[in-house]
Design an enzyme around this catalytic site. Structure first.
Site, short mmCIF file in Angstrom:
data_model
loop_
_atom_site.label_atom_id
_atom_site.label_comp_id
_atom_site.label_asym_id
_atom_site.label_seq_id
_atom_site.Cartn_x
_atom_site.Cartn_y
_atom_site.Cartn_z
N CYS A 1 13.93 12.64 -49.96
CA CYS A 1 14.03 11.19 -49.75
C CYS A 1 14.85 10.94 -48.48
O CYS A 1 15.86 11.58 -48.26
CB CYS A 1 14.77 10.53 -50.90
SG CYS A 1 13.87 10.59 -52.44
N TYR B 1 -13.28 13.59 -43.68
CA TYR B 1 -12.03 14.15 -44.18
C TYR B 1 -11.92 13.80 -45.68
O TYR B 1 -10.94 13.21 -46.11
CB TYR B 1 -10.81 13.58 -43.44
CG TYR B 1 -10.89 13.62 -41.94
CD1 TYR B 1 -10.38 14.71 -41.24
CD2 TYR B 1 -11.47 12.58 -41.22
CE1 TYR B 1 -10.45 14.74 -39.85
CE2 TYR B 1 -11.55 12.61 -39.83
CZ TYR B 1 -11.03 13.69 -39.16
OH TYR B 1 -11.08 13.72 -37.80
N GLU C 1 -15.62 17.67 -45.16
CA GLU C 1 -14.27 18.20 -45.34
C GLU C 1 -14.23 19.65 -44.86
O GLU C 1 -15.17 20.40 -45.06
CB GLU C 1 -13.91 18.09 -46.84
CG GLU C 1 -12.81 18.99 -47.33
CD GLU C 1 -11.45 18.68 -46.74
OE1 GLU C 1 -11.09 17.51 -46.60
OE2 GLU C 1 -10.74 19.66 -46.41
N CYS D 1 -2.39 8.33 -42.64
CA CYS D 1 -1.05 8.65 -43.14
C CYS D 1 -0.05 8.69 -41.97
O CYS D 1 1.11 9.01 -42.17
CB CYS D 1 -1.06 9.95 -43.90
SG CYS D 1 -1.72 11.33 -42.96
N1 SAH Z 1 -9.69 11.54 -48.45
C1 SAH Z 1 -9.12 12.59 -49.24
C2 SAH Z 1 -8.24 13.58 -48.46
C3 SAH Z 1 -7.54 13.11 -47.26
S1 SAH Z 1 -6.34 14.27 -46.65
C4 SAH Z 1 -8.35 12.01 -50.38
O1 SAH Z 1 -7.95 10.86 -50.31
O2 SAH Z 1 -8.16 12.69 -51.36
C5 SAH Z 1 -7.12 14.84 -45.18
C6 SAH Z 1 -8.17 15.90 -45.45
O3 SAH Z 1 -8.74 16.26 -44.20
C7 SAH Z 1 -7.66 17.18 -46.05
O4 SAH Z 1 -8.39 17.45 -47.21
C8 SAH Z 1 -7.90 18.24 -44.96
O5 SAH Z 1 -8.26 19.49 -45.50
C9 SAH Z 1 -9.05 17.65 -44.21
N2 SAH Z 1 -9.24 18.04 -42.79
C10 SAH Z 1 -8.31 18.40 -41.88
N3 SAH Z 1 -8.85 18.55 -40.67
C11 SAH Z 1 -10.18 18.28 -40.80
C12 SAH Z 1 -11.28 18.26 -39.89
N4 SAH Z 1 -11.12 18.53 -38.60
N5 SAH Z 1 -12.49 17.91 -40.38
C13 SAH Z 1 -12.66 17.62 -41.69
N6 SAH Z 1 -11.67 17.64 -42.59
C14 SAH Z 1 -10.43 17.96 -42.17
#
Ligand code: SAH
Length: 554
Positions: free
Chosen positions: A80, A315, A336, A419
């Site tokens: 935190c 992603y 992904e 994020c």
């Molecule tokens: N939308 C999902 C996860 C988001 S986190 C949810 O809400 O649960 C971001 C994700 O992007 C992760 O799972 C990571 O593995 C993936 N990632 C990272 N770089 C990437 C890329 N270049 N292309 C596709 N996915 C990617």
């Protein structure tokens, strides 16, 4: 200012990591754990030319935003950063963080931001919200096993089985594990020597199903006398899955590559909205389910699906957003990079009987451009279309190749879940320079007590209609309006850059009118009875048309 100086300073701002910022005779000091509004005594630890870092020694006058932290270790623990700030003020801080990035990095004006920004979605109970915790194990000076959290920026363990962000069951589970270790002389893993067995305990809790998973990460293949531990753990209500994950590597990655079931099943089940998920020790799953539901609800609201849309979820992780949206769309495609996550996504689609979601393994910045190029080849130059594209990238944001393809595909809407609002702002700048406009922007507090904030943004295509409105504004005699300058200025800049030609507002309005884009009634209307109005030469007309095309206005 020199090292070891002791100063009294009023905290007037908050840094991006939640630290307090104060000024002494124009010199800026960053002071961790000082809250905006505090007057503090601080000791300078590091002094650079114009700024330095100081340690909070004493709060002289506490800020109206200062609160008693719930956790005794709030200051030392790395988990935190802003527990000593009232929750309402934390939300203001997060709102300002997003706004600041949009302004500084994205280049958006305060007015633009005010128009689209909605207040941050906070939590009613901003503690005990995490459904997952990974507790590292270590050994105290007397040789006893301990577990807790790492102190900020170190791997020193602060012994604490009762983290205020986790669920209350964590404490009992951890105490059982520690007791089992003491009674059976089982040692914690030691990073320095690579010896000892227990590395981490992963605990997951299904907020909706009340199912519990415990996975011990071990530096070996077996857990000796496991039955003694199991016997105790299964007394806990909701215990569903007990596993070990062997990890003998000497790196910082917590989990092993596989897991073995000791008792029960290898996964727990939970829901986001009405979508069901099977979560194994190795799968990714959002850690704050209450806020995740709000976050995806917002993404769904922004996407405003009617049922016949084609949607891409880039992603996509284990397909959480994809499956949420699939219920309201015709077809969803998820992309992904982690193959295991895609396996989970497919499995999740199956257990929810969702058959309009398809998943691809690969980098979003490779899969989508490739899909676009192949589609064009196979359909005689016709381009691939999407109605909505959702992106939820990791902190580094989207690759420009991906943004380029998104712009080419011209989806009606882009929903950006982020994020990190700094990379978000950078990517929004690109999209807004290429035909999109921000319609809505809202922070969602997924991690109360920390400095992190998620942001959801709705973008849609700038329409020629928008230009009409803006042009009409000009006609209201507000010739200096900022938006207006941007539109005409953008065209001018484009023409200058691409064709080396300078064009006037008059010429632009003449060409716009020729192209059927209305520009207000009285604006530079060439009056045939007035032969003095210059007419745009052909060369410049072609250049302006190219710009209008570029900005998707014709
Ligand atoms: N939308 C999902 C996860 C988001 S986190 C949810 O809400 O649960 C971001 C994700 O992007 C992760 O799972 C990571 O593995 C993936 N990632 C990272 N770089 C990437 C890329 N270049 N292309 C596709 N996915 C990617």
């Amino acid at each position: 200012m020199n090292k070891n100086d002791i100063v009294t300073v009023e905290i007037t701002d908050i840094g991006v990591s939640g630290e307090g910022i104060g000024h002494v005779d124009g010199y800026t000091l960053f002071i961790k754990d000082a809250v905006i509004g505090d007057v503090v005594e601080a000791k300078v630890m590091k002094a650079k030319k114009n700024y330095g870092y100081a340690r909070l020694m004493k709060v002289i006058t506490p800020s109206e935003y200062r609160v008693e932290p719930k956790c005794a270790f709030a200051r030392r623990c790395g988990g935190c950063q802003i527990q000593e700030m009232s929750y309402d003020r934390q939300l203001v801080f997060k709102d300002q963080k997003i706004r600041g990035n949009l302004e500084r990095i994205g280049g958006f004006t305060k007015d633009q931001i005010d128009t689209v920004m909605q207040p941050v979605v906070g939590m009613e109970h901003p503690f005990g919200y995490r459904n997952k915790a990974q507790f590292p194990f270590g050994t105290d000076k007397e040789g006893n096993p301990i577990t807790g959290f790492y102190a900020g920026r170190t791997h020193d363990i602060i012994a604490n089985t009762d983290c205020a962000l986790g669920v209350e069951q964590n404490k009992e589970i951890l105490e059982i594990i520690l007791q089992y270790m003491r009674e059976n002389k089982i040692k914690s893993y030691d990073e320095k020597t690579g010896k000892g067995l227990i590395r981490h305990a992963l605990i997951r809790y299904g907020f909706k199903t009340k199912e519990i998973m415990v996975c011990l990460v071990v530096n070996g293949k077996k857990l000796p006398k496991a039955e003694r531990l199991i016997e105790k753990l299964i007394q806990i209500e909701g215990m569903t899955s007990i596993t070990i994950s062997p990890n003998t590597r000497r790196d910082n990655v917590i989990m092993g590559d596989s897991y073995e079931i000791l008792w029960g099943q290898g996964y727990i089940t939970d829901y986001i909205g009405n979508v069901k998920y099977q979560i194994s020790p190795l799968s990714f799953y959002q850690v704050n389910p209450v806020q995740t539901e709000k976050l995806y609800g917002l993404a769904l609201e922004y996407a405003d699906l009617k049922g016949d849309e084609t949607v891409w979820d880039l992603y996509c992780g284990i397909g959480t957003i994809s499956l949420f949206l699939a219920q309201k769309a015709k077809q969803v495609y998820g992309v992904e990079i982690v193959p295991q996550a895609i396996d989970d996504a497919k499995e999740n689609a199956k257990i929810n009987a969702i058959d309009n979601a398809e998943f691809f393994v690969g980098k979003a910045e490779e899969v989508l451009p490739k899909y676009y190029a192949e589609y064009e080849r196979e359909h005689n130059g016709e381009t691939a279309h999407a109605d909505v594209i959702v992106v939820d990238p990791p902190r580094k944001g989207c690759d420009e190749t991906l943004l380029e393809t998104i712009v080419k595909m011209q989806p009606e809407k882009v929903v950006y879940v982020s994020c990190d609002s700094a990379t978000l702002a950078r990517d929004l700048k690109y999209l807004c320079a290429n035909g999109y406009e921000i319609r809505m922007c809202r922070g969602v507090d997924q991690f109360p007590q920390s400095v992190h904030v998620e942001t959801v943004v709705l973008l849609s295509q700038q329409k020629p209609d928008d230009t009409i409105e803006i042009d009409l504004d000009l006609d209201e005699l507000d010739a200096t309006s900022a938006e207006l300058k941007a539109t005409y200025q953008e065209i001018k800049d484009y023409v200058l850059k691409e064709f080396g030609l300078k064009v006037s507002n008059l010429y632009i309005s003449q060409v716009k009118r020729k192209c059927g884009i209305e520009v207000g009634e009285n604006y530079n209307l060439p009056k045939t009875e007035n032969p003095k109005v210059p007419q745009c030469p052909k060369e410049k007309e072609d250049a302006i048309k190219a710009a209008l095309k570029y900005f998707a206005m014709i």
